[in-house]
Design an enzyme around this catalytic site. Structure first.
Site, PDB file in Angstrom:
ATOM      1  N   CYS A 220      85.953  34.252  74.696  1.00  0.00           N
ATOM      2  CA  CYS A 220      86.701  34.114  72.882  1.00  0.00           C
ATOM      3  C   CYS A 220      86.788  32.631  72.165  1.00  0.00           C
ATOM      4  O   CYS A 220      86.366  31.525  73.761  1.00  0.00           O
ATOM      5  CB  CYS A 220      86.942  34.576  72.298  1.00  0.00           C
ATOM      6  N   TYR A 221      87.111  32.388  71.341  1.00  0.00           N
ATOM      7  CA  TYR A 221      87.437  30.816  70.767  1.00  0.00           C
ATOM      8  C   TYR A 221      89.234  30.650  71.671  1.00  0.00           C
ATOM      9  O   TYR A 221      89.278  29.687  72.414  1.00  0.00           O
ATOM     10  CB  TYR A 221      88.703  31.073  68.716  1.00  0.00           C
TER      11      TYR A 221
END
Length: 99
Positions: A60-61
């Site tokens: 993800c981020y």
């Protein structure tokens, strides 16, 4: 352990699946080479389709969301890992290569 560094993922020459859990717009701008997109809010609906005979890497981020999925699914028998540091690790890796 359910985390791997980006460098470990890039060195892994096995038949693997890399899944980008970020928003589609972000995925379409840039992603880790070879990654497919499944938005994190939709991910649980895809779990039954994930291969148990293939190593899976999630990101993800920052790695927080992918950590949770990887931890739960590794307990369920998947060969699955979260990429430590998420997409931010990929950006740092790219910046190091520009020096």
């Amino acid at each position: 352990m359910f985390r791997k560094s980006l460098e470990e993922v890039l060195r892994d020459r096995s038949d693997k699946l890399i899944i980008d859990l970020r928003k589609r717009e972000e995925y379409e701008k840039e992603t880790i080479p070879g990654a497919i997109h499944i938005y994190h809010e939709d991910f649980t609906g895809y779990i039954s389709r994930l291969p148990k005979n293939k190593r899976i890497y999630l990101f993800c981020y920052t790695g927080d969301t992918s950590d949770g999925f990887a931890e739960d699914l590794s307990r369920a028998g998947y060969d699955i890992y979260s990429i430590e540091g998420g997409y931010h690790a990929f950006l740092r890796y790219k910046l190091k290569g520009m020096k």
